[in-house]
Structure formats: structure tokens, C-alpha cells
Design an enzyme around this catalytic site. Structure first.
Site, PDB file in Angstrom:
ATOM      1  N   MET A  13       0.850  -1.194   0.000  1.00 33.27           N
ATOM      2  CA  MET A  13       0.000   0.000   0.000  1.00 33.27           C
ATOM      3  C   MET A  13       0.887   1.247   0.000  1.00 33.27           C
ATOM      4  O   MET A  13       1.401   1.632  -1.040  1.00 33.27           O
ATOM      5  CB  MET A  13      -0.924  -0.010   1.206  1.00 33.27           C
ATOM      6  CG  MET A  13      -2.006  -1.070   1.107  1.00 33.27           C
ATOM      7  SD  MET A  13      -3.424  -0.507   0.166  1.00 33.27           S
ATOM      8  CE  MET A  13      -4.222   0.567   1.330  1.00 33.27           C
ATOM      9  N   CYS A  14       1.107   1.847   1.136  1.00 29.32           N
ATOM     10  CA  CYS A  14       1.833   3.107   1.324  1.00 29.32           C
ATOM     11  C   CYS A  14       1.052   4.280   0.733  1.00 29.32           C
ATOM     12  O   CYS A  14       0.257   4.125  -0.184  1.00 29.32           O
ATOM     13  CB  CYS A  14       3.238   3.076   0.738  1.00 29.32           C
ATOM     14  SG  CYS A  14       4.342   1.872   1.518  1.00 29.32           S
ATOM     15  N   GLY A  15       1.293   5.446   1.286  1.00 29.24           N
ATOM     16  CA  GLY A  15       0.638   6.654   0.807  1.00 29.24           C
ATOM     17  C   GLY A  15       1.646   7.758   0.590  1.00 29.24           C
ATOM     18  O   GLY A  15       2.579   7.930   1.378  1.00 29.24           O
TER      19      GLY A  15
ATOM     20  N   ARG B  62      -3.296   3.852   4.624  1.00 33.86           N
ATOM     21  CA  ARG B  62      -2.506   3.224   3.566  1.00 33.86           C
ATOM     22  C   ARG B  62      -1.137   2.776   4.082  1.00 33.86           C
ATOM     23  O   ARG B  62      -0.442   1.999   3.410  1.00 33.86           O
ATOM     24  CB  ARG B  62      -2.308   4.182   2.387  1.00 33.86           C
ATOM     25  CG  ARG B  62      -3.577   4.478   1.603  1.00 33.86           C
ATOM     26  CD  ARG B  62      -3.247   5.218   0.312  1.00 33.86           C
ATOM     27  NE  ARG B  62      -2.401   4.426  -0.558  1.00 33.86           N
ATOM     28  CZ  ARG B  62      -2.835   3.552  -1.453  1.00 33.86           C
ATOM     29  NH1 ARG B  62      -4.145   3.330  -1.597  1.00 33.86           N
ATOM     30  NH2 ARG B  62      -1.992   2.875  -2.199  1.00 33.86           N
TER      31      ARG B  62
END
Length: 302
Positions: free
Chosen positions: A1-3, A32
Site C-alpha cells: 500500500m503506502c501513501g 494506507r
């Protein structure tokens, strides 16, 4: 994910609100990536005094917490000059009337195991382990000011959850990179960079991309050329945001499966992994909004 989030302000009237706006954007991306987060802030006069060389230290060494006076004293002795500093929730933002590169050498001499979060004029980098909303509160990010900010919320997949593994990766003077995705061939490229003398702080695949770009920029490439070279060299799925004190650039891989949205008005340019990160920006209802095309470099200059 990560944002990923980024905000490039075009009007000085908004500079006092940079931290407030960046905090809202980053916290919207908390789900995220909830294990760690980080920001790079360009132009805050308290965190990176104008005209000074600056170094951001995420950690002196595992478990090593000292008062800021002890840290500045040790670095000043190594530098042979006065050093100022402030402590921000476990990090140290150091400055001196010398080039950032000279100050960086002094920091590494005084604290060989320090995790350097970033260095360069007009930039402060903060990153740490924990939930983004808690971290931004501890940093007092909402009170920061400046003309540009970049942020990241991490869901770890490639390396340990430590300060060294957090984004942003700011490994060149004033340069910063955040990344959502995964580089499939990072181990091979890391070996090639190490054989050329490049040192690494982590096993994170993002650091490989950041150091690859920093090496190209140091050789005289511009940001657009460096990102095109990265697209030709790295395999995987990714959205990248790369910044320095005067520029802000976004690129996605050839398949563009990692989400990204850009919004632009006369007053600002912003990007986020999802639109909700941009929804609270002033005047967003009048913005031009689009998804970046695959392998197209979008860049803006201050």
C-alpha cells in the site's frame, strides 16, 4: 500500500499554512501505511534557518537519546564552528553557517551510527516509527511553514520497520524521494551502486532508487532525465515523487497500477495517492485534476 502526498505552493500568502495543509494530507493517508511516516519541509525558518547549512538526524543510534545541547556541542567540536539545533520528538534538526555537506561530515564524525534523515539548505526531514497522526502531532507539523512539503505513510514490505527504513529518503543535498510500490531488481542495482562506492543506511528498496537518482543528479542530469533513466533501469510497480528546494516531480511505472492523482491551481500543485488527500486544499473545487500517465515525468519549478 503506502501513501504519498506532496504540496508545492506558488503563492507566499499560503506559506504559513504549509504545515497545516500537509498534516491534513498525510493523515488522510494513514490507513494506507500505519507503521511509520515521514515528511520533508522546505522553507521553515525555525527548522532550516535561511542561509544556513542544515542536517536532519532521525536517530543518533538505537536507544541513544540526548539533550540537544549535548548533540550540538559534540557536532560543533567536530566542525570547529558554532552549531545550532532543535529537538523535535526524538529527531535533531542541526544548522550552522557552513555548507550542509561540511556539517554532515561533522555529524557523522561525532555520531558515526546516526541515521541521517536529510541534509541541504532550506530543508528539514522528520521521520519515525508509529501511526502518522501521532507522529505529526509530536512533530508539531501543523505549525510548520514554507513553500513545499512531501510526505509518506509506510506499510512495510521490503525491510524492517525502523527509522532507517522510513521514507522520505533524502540522500542528496536538498533532494527527497518517496515511493509507493516495489522495485523488483533493487538487489542487483544496490550491488552495482555499492561497487561504485555508494553506501546505504538500510535494505529498503526505496533507498536504492533514491541513491540512483542522487548519483545521476550529482553527475549533472536534471530531475526529468534522472527519472526517465530510473524508469528504463528499474523493474517493478511504482509511483514516485522526487523533490528538491526548487522542484517537484512525479512519475509512474509503465503499467501505472499504483494510484496517483495530481491537482493544480494558480496557487499550488499537489499530488496524493488518493483524491481524499487533496480534498481539503483551498480552492480544490476549481483545480485541474488528473491521473499521471505511465512513464510520463510531470515536473514543476519554483
Amino acid at each position: 500500500m503506502c501513501g504519498i502526498v506532496g504540496l508545492h505552493l506558488r503563492t507566499p500568502e499560503l506559506y504559513p499554512r504549509l504545515g497545516e495543509l500537509l498534516t491534513g494530507m498525510l493523515c488522510e493517508m494513514g490507513d494506507r501505511g500505519s507503521d511509520s511516516a515521514g515528511v520533508a519541509v522546505y522553507g521553515d525558518p525555525a527548522w532550516s534557518p535561511p542561509g544556513a547549512g542544515c542536517v536532519s538526524v532521525a536517530e543518533l543510534a538505537a536507544g541513544d537519546r540526548r539533550c540537544v545541547a549535548d548533540v550540538t556541542s559534540a557536532v560543533a567540536a567536530a566542525l570547529g564552528d558554532d552549531v545550532d539545533g532543535i529537538a523535535v520528538d526524538g529527531s535533531y534538526l542541526l544548522s550552522a553557517g557552513r555548507r550542509s555537506e561540511e556539517l554532515l561530515v561533522a555529524v557523522r564524525s561525532a555520531f558515526p551510527h546516526a541515521i541521517i534523515a536529510g541534509f541541504g539548505s532550506d530543508v528539514a526531514v522528520l521521520k519515525g516509527v508509529g501511526y502518522p497522526r501521532a507522529l505529526t502531532g509530536g512533530w508539531g507539523l501543523a505549525t510548520a511553514r514554507g513553500w513545499q512539503g512531501v510526505g509518506h505513510t509506510r506499510m512495510a514490505t521490503e525491510s524492517a520497520v525502523t527509522p532507517a527504513g522510513c521514507h522520505p529518503y533524502a540522500v542528496g543535498p536538498g533532494q527527497c524521494m518517496v515511493h509507493n510500490g516495489s522495485f523488483a531488481n533493487h538487489a542487483t542495482i544496490r550491488r552495482e551502486l555499492r561497487s561504485a562506492g555508494v553506501e546505504f543506511d538500510s535494505e529498503n528498496d526505496t533507498e536504492v532508487g533514491a541513491r540512483f537518482i542522487a548519483a545521476l543528479l550529482a553527475d549533472g542530469r536534471d530531475v526529468e532525465g534522472a527519472l526517465k533513466e530510473l524508469c528504463a533501469t528499474f523493474d517493478g510497480f511504482y509511483t514516485l515523487l522526487v523533490s528538491d528546494r526548487d522542484s517537484f516531480a512525479v512519475v509512474r511505472d509503465a503499467i501505472a497500477c499504483k494510484p496517483a492523482v495530481v491537482a493544480e491551481t494558480d496557487e499550488w500543485v499537489a499530488m496524493g495517492s488518493e483524491y481524499r488527500a487533496l480534498a481539503g486544499l483551498p480552492g480544490v473545487e476549481k483545480a485541474r485534476i488528473w491521473e499521471p500517465e505511465p512513464e510520463v515525468v510531470y515536473a514543476w519549478q519554483r
